[in-house]
Design an enzyme around this catalytic site. Structure first.
Site, PDB file in Angstrom:
ATOM      1  N   HIS A   1      46.066  38.209  43.477  1.00  0.00           N
ATOM      2  CA  HIS A   1      46.674  38.741  44.695  1.00  0.00           C
ATOM      3  C   HIS A   1      48.133  39.091  44.422  1.00  0.00           C
ATOM      4  O   HIS A   1      48.806  38.413  43.642  1.00  0.00           O
ATOM      5  CB  HIS A   1      46.649  37.690  45.811  1.00  0.00           C
ATOM      6  CG  HIS A   1      45.299  37.436  46.390  1.00  0.00           C
ATOM      7  ND1 HIS A   1      44.635  38.355  47.171  1.00  0.00           N
ATOM      8  CD2 HIS A   1      44.492  36.349  46.317  1.00  0.00           C
ATOM      9  CE1 HIS A   1      43.483  37.839  47.561  1.00  0.00           C
ATOM     10  NE2 HIS A   1      43.363  36.633  47.050  1.00  0.00           N
TER      11      HIS A   1
ATOM     12  N   CYS B   1      40.265  40.006  44.350  1.00  0.00           N
ATOM     13  CA  CYS B   1      39.691  38.697  44.653  1.00  0.00           C
ATOM     14  C   CYS B   1      38.257  38.844  45.165  1.00  0.00           C
ATOM     15  O   CYS B   1      37.380  39.236  44.413  1.00  0.00           O
ATOM     16  CB  CYS B   1      40.590  37.915  45.621  1.00  0.00           C
ATOM     17  SG  CYS B   1      40.261  36.131  45.614  1.00  0.00           S
TER      18      CYS B   1
END
Length: 516
Positions: free
Chosen positions: A462, A359
């Protein structure tokens, strides 16, 4: 960071829902005393007894969040709540809901946070502004609570920080003001591991008003190790000074590190995983987010996950460096440079080492990160590490999606979620890390990027190391051996063990009798 939020709105009900549930509120003497863990254990323990249980925390401050799909929202809609409430929902064996944590604050600077209401971003707000306007959030908080109370037998309500912060009492939406509004009985939780428990509980009593004191049904002592008979005189003094009954002691839970932590204080613990094998180094960024991405790697016996704290270099013997998520990408790029970690990372790659960005960590690996409207801080741009041929602009709607797809690049199933506002472009995306197939018949969706040398990878997903097959394939690719580890089963076993621990240490019948 802007000083304005979007208008505070929530979906009103046309008919008042009947309040079916009894409720009990757990407040702490401070942050990190174990409220979230206790509530999770109680959720599973009472669920196993056949009760319909729901967790509730009105306001949470955490950069560890979970993506949820709510039952009363459109099928494509997603929201986010604190990681702790997602774990508590799992302990109740129900899907997580935005109503379990209606207000989520995600710190971006030392004085301000992104404000999330009922799963959706309102905007960014300095603390002084938020404290002035948060009383306006109370109707949404009460509405969310009543939705849960209408479908459950028992609602376990978690406070935030300390319930005795008098300077916050008038604008409080999560401790004693909420308890008064909803007429909740309160149990105060103290932490023996940090010391000062007697002073903390007696001090809480001294600071509360007589009305708030009367709302407290008793106190619990958490994280005890050793012979409790040595502390029993202290409990007698506490009860004598406060008039509150002692409701029990919860001894130290050895498997706590097998459950996802919400507070980055948990990262102060030593390296996880095996002593030898693959060495994974993770810089502890100032605004680190969703750091439980590394839990599955730390659970592998042949992997050692080492958190590198400010003031320390990244160890030269590291095999892989992982750049984790962050709530302030540009600010944490500055942290990398201030600590000299950028030089450590570049030297690591030159020496043949591997780097993974997740991310915000993926964004940092590119050429530049731009924030033209100041979403995460002052407007501007910051050079990235230049290890991937990409660039990112922070902006647009926050992307919140759950992922359960086949990755054609590895041949393995990938699970996880995306939670970000940045949009990434550049030639490097032509070499994606993942090729995600949702089974709809559409072409696989490329995700992330891989450097030309093949040793630097990044993606927005994630939780992808939580998928056992994908993790095993990745470990094999970087020269490590995966164990026969079922990570989801390991987490579920830890929740069961926590419920057993709560059952063995506390009188659950007595606690349930206090709920009303």
């Amino acid at each position: 960071m802007t000083d304005q939020l979007a208008p505070i709105v929530f979906t009103p009900r046309t008919v008042s829902l009947p309040r079916r549930a009894r409720a009990l509120m757990i407040q702490g003497t401070s942050s990190d005393v174990g409220k979230s863990m206790l509530v999770a254990g109680l959720c599973r323990a009472y669920t196993r007894r056949g009760l319909v249980v729901r967790p509730f925390k009105a306001q949470n401050m955490s950069n560890n969040a979970a993506v949820v799909r709510d039952a009363d929202a459109p099928a494509e809609a997603r929201g986010e709540i604190g990681r702790a409430q997602a774990l508590q929902a799992r302990a109740c064996r129900v899907p997580a809901s935005i109503h379990m944590n209606p207000v989520l604050l995600k710190p971006q600077t030392n004085i301000g946070s992104q404000v999330v209401l009922r799963g959706r971003v309102l905007g960014n707000c300095p603390a002084r502004i938020y404290h002035q306007m948060r009383h306006g959030l109370m109707p949404a908080v009460v509405d969310s609570y009543e939705r849960l109370a209408a479908e459950a037998d028992l609602v376990l309500v978690e406070g935030a920080g300390s319930g005795a912060e008098l300077y916050l009492r008038n604008s409080d939406i999560t401790n004693m003001h909420l308890a008064e509004t909803l007429d909740l009985p309160v149990v105060v939780l103290g932490d023996l591991d940090r010391g000062g428990t007697m002073a903390a509980i007696v001090g809480t009593h001294a600071l509360l008003s007589s009305t708030d004191r009367a709302r407290v049904a008793g106190y619990l002592v958490n994280k005890f190790r050793g012979d409790f008979s040595l502390f029993e005189p202290a409990c007698e003094i506490i009860s004598e000074r406060t008039g509150w009954p002692f409701l029990g002691v919860l001894r130290w839970f050895e498997q706590a590190d097998r459950l996802p932590a919400e507070d980055s204080l948990a990262l102060e613990r030593p390296a996880t995983g095996g002593a030898g094998g693959l060495k994974v180094a993770v810089p502890h960024l100032s605004r680190i987010a969703n750091f439980d991405d590394l839990d599955p790697l730390g659970a592998e016996p042949g992997v050692s996950v080492r958190w590198v704290h400010p003031g320390h270099p990244i160890p030269r013997d590291s095999d892989v460096i992982v750049l984790p998520g962050s709530k302030a990408t540009r600010s944490d790029l500055d942290v990398l440079r201030r600590e000299g970690w950028d030089l450590d990372i570049l030297a690591h790659v030159r020496g043949g080492g591997r780097v993974v960005g997740l991310c915000a960590g993926f964004q940092m690996l590119g050429r530049v990160v731009r924030d033209p409207t100041g979403i995460e801080g002052p407007p501007g741009e910051t050079p990235g590490l230049g290890l991937l041929d990409i660039e990112t602009e922070i902006g647009g709607e926050k992307r919140l999606i759950e992922i359960d797809m086949l990755d054609h690049a590895s041949g393995e199933r990938v699970t996880g979620y995306e939670m970000h506002m940045g949009r990434t472009t550049g030639p490097g995306l032509a070499r994606p890390w993942l090729l995600l197939d949702d089974g709809s018949g559409a072409p696989p969706r490329p995700e992330g990027a891989v450097s030309r040398c093949g040793r630097v990878t990044g993606a927005y997903v994630h939780g992808l190391f939580g998928a056992d097959g994908f993790r095993a394939r990745w470990l094999d690719r970087v020269g490590a051996q995966a164990a026969a580890l079922d990570f989801e089963a390991r987490t579920e076993a830890a929740i069961e063990a926590l419920a057993d621990h709560v059952e063995a240490n506390l009188d659950l019948d007595a606690l349930l009798a206090l709920a009303r």
